[in-house]
Design a protein around this motif. Structure first.
Motif, PDB file in Angstrom:
ATOM      1  N   ALA A  97      69.002 144.117  50.352  1.00  0.00           N
ATOM      2  CA  ALA A  97      68.370 142.969  49.674  1.00  0.00           C
ATOM      3  C   ALA A  97      68.849 141.678  50.277  1.00  0.00           C
ATOM      4  O   ALA A  97      69.987 141.622  50.303  1.00  0.00           O
ATOM      5  CB  ALA A  97      68.305 142.976  48.197  1.00  0.00           C
ATOM      6  N   ASP A  98      68.232 140.442  50.605  1.00  0.00           N
ATOM      7  CA  ASP A  98      68.385 139.399  51.014  1.00  0.00           C
ATOM      8  C   ASP A  98      67.655 138.343  50.510  1.00  0.00           C
ATOM      9  O   ASP A  98      66.415 138.602  50.286  1.00  0.00           O
ATOM     10  CB  ASP A  98      68.293 139.519  52.671  1.00  0.00           C
ATOM     11  CG  ASP A  98      69.438 140.197  53.284  1.00  0.00           C
ATOM     12  OD1 ASP A  98      70.572 139.780  53.731  1.00  0.00           O
ATOM     13  OD2 ASP A  98      69.011 141.204  53.543  1.00  0.00           O
ATOM     14  N   LYS A  99      68.273 137.292  49.789  1.00  0.00           N
ATOM     15  CA  LYS A  99      67.424 136.280  49.345  1.00  0.00           C
ATOM     16  C   LYS A  99      66.897 135.355  50.731  1.00  0.00           C
ATOM     17  O   LYS A  99      67.534 135.403  51.817  1.00  0.00           O
ATOM     18  CB  LYS A  99      68.309 135.252  48.583  1.00  0.00           C
ATOM     19  CG  LYS A  99      68.883 135.831  47.341  1.00  0.00           C
ATOM     20  CD  LYS A  99      69.586 134.565  46.419  1.00  0.00           C
ATOM     21  CE  LYS A  99      70.341 135.296  45.425  1.00  0.00           C
ATOM     22  NZ  LYS A  99      71.050 134.348  44.628  1.00  0.00           N
ATOM     23  N   ILE A 100      65.639 134.915  50.619  1.00  0.00           N
ATOM     24  CA  ILE A 100      65.062 133.954  51.637  1.00  0.00           C
ATOM     25  C   ILE A 100      64.668 132.682  51.234  1.00  0.00           C
ATOM     26  O   ILE A 100      64.140 132.654  49.982  1.00  0.00           O
ATOM     27  CB  ILE A 100      64.028 134.894  52.254  1.00  0.00           C
ATOM     28  CG1 ILE A 100      62.762 134.927  51.362  1.00  0.00           C
ATOM     29  CG2 ILE A 100      64.358 136.124  53.166  1.00  0.00           C
ATOM     30  CD1 ILE A 100      61.385 135.773  51.968  1.00  0.00           C
ATOM     31  N   LEU A 101      64.651 131.748  51.948  1.00  0.00           N
ATOM     32  CA  LEU A 101      64.040 130.391  51.629  1.00  0.00           C
ATOM     33  C   LEU A 101      63.067 130.290  52.610  1.00  0.00           C
ATOM     34  O   LEU A 101      63.289 130.308  53.953  1.00  0.00           O
ATOM     35  CB  LEU A 101      65.209 129.328  51.608  1.00  0.00           C
ATOM     36  CG  LEU A 101      64.726 127.814  50.837  1.00  0.00           C
ATOM     37  CD1 LEU A 101      64.567 128.019  49.744  1.00  0.00           C
ATOM     38  CD2 LEU A 101      65.833 126.664  51.324  1.00  0.00           C
ATOM     39  N   TYR A 102      61.720 129.753  52.332  1.00  0.00           N
ATOM     40  CA  TYR A 102      60.864 129.670  53.268  1.00  0.00           C
ATOM     41  C   TYR A 102      59.879 128.639  53.221  1.00  0.00           C
ATOM     42  O   TYR A 102      59.939 128.016  51.892  1.00  0.00           O
ATOM     43  CB  TYR A 102      60.159 131.214  53.394  1.00  0.00           C
ATOM     44  CG  TYR A 102      59.377 131.582  52.330  1.00  0.00           C
ATOM     45  CD1 TYR A 102      58.042 131.257  52.123  1.00  0.00           C
ATOM     46  CD2 TYR A 102      59.772 132.253  51.491  1.00  0.00           C
ATOM     47  CE1 TYR A 102      57.265 131.665  51.153  1.00  0.00           C
ATOM     48  CE2 TYR A 102      59.244 132.598  50.147  1.00  0.00           C
ATOM     49  CZ  TYR A 102      57.894 132.401  50.034  1.00  0.00           C
ATOM     50  OH  TYR A 102      57.274 132.681  48.892  1.00  0.00           O
ATOM     51  N   THR A 103      59.142 128.432  54.111  1.00  0.00           N
ATOM     52  CA  THR A 103      58.118 126.930  53.933  1.00  0.00           C
ATOM     53  C   THR A 103      56.760 127.673  53.327  1.00  0.00           C
ATOM     54  O   THR A 103      56.407 128.655  53.874  1.00  0.00           O
ATOM     55  CB  THR A 103      57.847 126.607  55.149  1.00  0.00           C
ATOM     56  OG1 THR A 103      59.173 125.800  55.971  1.00  0.00           O
ATOM     57  CG2 THR A 103      56.777 125.289  54.957  1.00  0.00           C
ATOM     58  N   SER A 104      56.234 127.062  52.427  1.00  0.00           N
ATOM     59  CA  SER A 104      54.811 127.339  51.781  1.00  0.00           C
ATOM     60  C   SER A 104      54.303 125.790  51.781  1.00  0.00           C
ATOM     61  O   SER A 104      54.636 124.855  52.558  1.00  0.00           O
ATOM     62  CB  SER A 104      55.134 128.031  50.572  1.00  0.00           C
ATOM     63  OG  SER A 104      53.733 128.497  50.352  1.00  0.00           O
ATOM     64  N   THR A 105      53.100 125.723  51.388  1.00  0.00           N
ATOM     65  CA  THR A 105      52.305 124.599  51.151  1.00  0.00           C
ATOM     66  C   THR A 105      52.030 124.411  49.798  1.00  0.00           C
ATOM     67  O   THR A 105      51.312 125.162  49.113  1.00  0.00           O
ATOM     68  CB  THR A 105      50.964 124.940  52.002  1.00  0.00           C
ATOM     69  OG1 THR A 105      51.266 125.387  53.289  1.00  0.00           O
ATOM     70  CG2 THR A 105      50.211 123.626  52.121  1.00  0.00           C
ATOM     71  N   ALA A 106      52.083 123.098  49.354  1.00  0.00           N
ATOM     72  CA  ALA A 106      51.733 122.506  48.202  1.00  0.00           C
ATOM     73  C   ALA A 106      50.296 122.343  48.124  1.00  0.00           C
ATOM     74  O   ALA A 106      49.379 122.564  49.119  1.00  0.00           O
ATOM     75  CB  ALA A 106      52.396 121.303  47.617  1.00  0.00           C
ATOM     76  N   GLN A 107      49.692 122.062  46.933  1.00  0.00           N
ATOM     77  CA  GLN A 107      48.109 121.954  46.710  1.00  0.00           C
ATOM     78  C   GLN A 107      47.646 120.748  47.706  1.00  0.00           C
ATOM     79  O   GLN A 107      46.538 120.668  48.076  1.00  0.00           O
ATOM     80  CB  GLN A 107      47.710 121.738  45.383  1.00  0.00           C
ATOM     81  CG  GLN A 107      46.237 121.749  45.192  1.00  0.00           C
ATOM     82  CD  GLN A 107      46.020 121.603  43.660  1.00  0.00           C
ATOM     83  OE1 GLN A 107      46.368 122.491  42.853  1.00  0.00           O
ATOM     84  NE2 GLN A 107      45.125 120.438  43.258  1.00  0.00           N
ATOM     85  N   ASP A 108      48.817 119.662  47.767  1.00  0.00           N
ATOM     86  CA  ASP A 108      48.132 118.305  48.531  1.00  0.00           C
ATOM     87  C   ASP A 108      48.543 118.749  50.017  1.00  0.00           C
ATOM     88  O   ASP A 108      48.134 117.605  50.703  1.00  0.00           O
ATOM     89  CB  ASP A 108      48.956 117.227  48.060  1.00  0.00           C
ATOM     90  CG  ASP A 108      50.395 117.306  48.152  1.00  0.00           C
ATOM     91  OD1 ASP A 108      50.864 118.283  48.809  1.00  0.00           O
ATOM     92  OD2 ASP A 108      51.258 116.446  47.632  1.00  0.00           O
TER      93      ASP A 108
END
Length: 295
Positions: A97-108
């Motif tokens: 297992a590995d934690k990840i931090l990734y880019t997503s998109t907010a509603q705006d």
């Protein structure tokens, strides 16, 4: 907005509990003032209205760097994560297992840093084609950062006595069974749960983005082909997230090769949910939704 109106009229007895409690976990954070210039990965619209929202997370892994990749699903960083299924022998574990931090998109439409984790099975996939990936959208567990699934000790359970917080990752057995069967498992924490910013509970647009981008980031982390088979699984809050992801997949993540979606008990009609849980122990969820709606 009918739902917001009903939340405000649900009764002081319910609302007095909303901002203070969670269903499975409670988290407390003390933030210091900041500006939009020091709130990387937090939607500017949120940072502008709440000067504390971009304060660094209490765990450095969850604090976004000064700039994050703009492309949704981009990996920002990863970190090895011991987990319950591995026991004491992490090297010979049935899954890493590995934690990840990734880019997503907010509603705006602005990019936002989002966290989660990936469980890569040690057992080779014996079915047809490449290793399938199941993206799990968690059910309700709280709205504080400490409640994020990836923050649970051994990805299962932990407590913060100083803050009076408990994090029980009650869906971990599902992750473990899927991983033991040879599936790659990806779990999202959702936007604002674990990372700086308000968790936008039952905002199906943002939850859908978090799920779809978790699929992208999980495949990228594993070095898997972008067209590897992907399925989504979620119940309750997770059911709403996977249902939203199914609706937006063709327009938001058309390159993903979806094979199936399970959306159990999605809170599709929020007014009906409000009527059902008001005055019960489940009424705590109204506070999560209210805080998310305000954000």
């Amino acid at each position: 907005m009918t739902f917001t109106h009903r939340l405000f009229t649900a009764g002081l007895s319910t609302l007095s509990v909303l901002a203070l409690s969670t269903t499975f976990a409670t988290a407390t954070a003390v933030a210091s003032p900041t500006t939009t210039d020091t709130a990387p990965g937090v939607p500017p619209s949120l940072a502008a209205t709440d000067p504390t929202i971009g304060a660094p997370a209490d765990d450095p892994f969850y604090t976004p760097p000064a700039s994050i990749p703009a492309a949704p699903g981009s990996l920002i960083r990863d970190q090895f994560a011991p987990h319950l299924l591995a026991g004491f022998d992490q090297e010979d574990a049935p899954a890493r297992a590995d934690k990840i931090l990734y880019t997503s998109t907010a509603q705006d439409g602005s990019p936002v840093a989002t966290s989660g984790f990936v469980m890569e099975p040690a057992r080779p996939w014996t079915g047809e084609g490449p290793t399938p990936t199941i993206v799990f959208a968690p059910g309700t567990r709280g709205a504080g950062d400490y409640c994020a699934p990836s923050r649970a000790g051994n990805l299962f359970a932990s407590t913060d006595m100083a803050a009076g917080s408990i994090n029980v990752n009650y869906e971990y057995p599902f992750y473990a069974m899927a991983s033991a069967a040879g599936y790659r498992v990806v779990v999202t924490d959702y936007i604002g749960l674990g990372t700086p910013g308000q968790h936008t509970y039952v905002n199906h647009t943002e939850e859908a983005h978090a799920v779809l981008d978790a699929a992208r980031a999980g495949l990228a982390f594993a070095g898997a082909a972008a067209d590897s088979p992907v399925a989504l699984f979620g119940y309750s809050q997770g059911g709403g997230a996977t249902a939203g992801a199914a609706e937006l997949a063709a327009s938001y993540a058309p390159e993903l090769n979806f094979k199936g979606v399970f959306a159990g008990a999605p809170p599709a009609n929020l007014q009906d949910v409000t009527d059902t849980v008001d005055g019960s122990m489940g009424g705590n969820v109204l506070g999560f939704a209210l805080n998310g709606a305000i954000a």
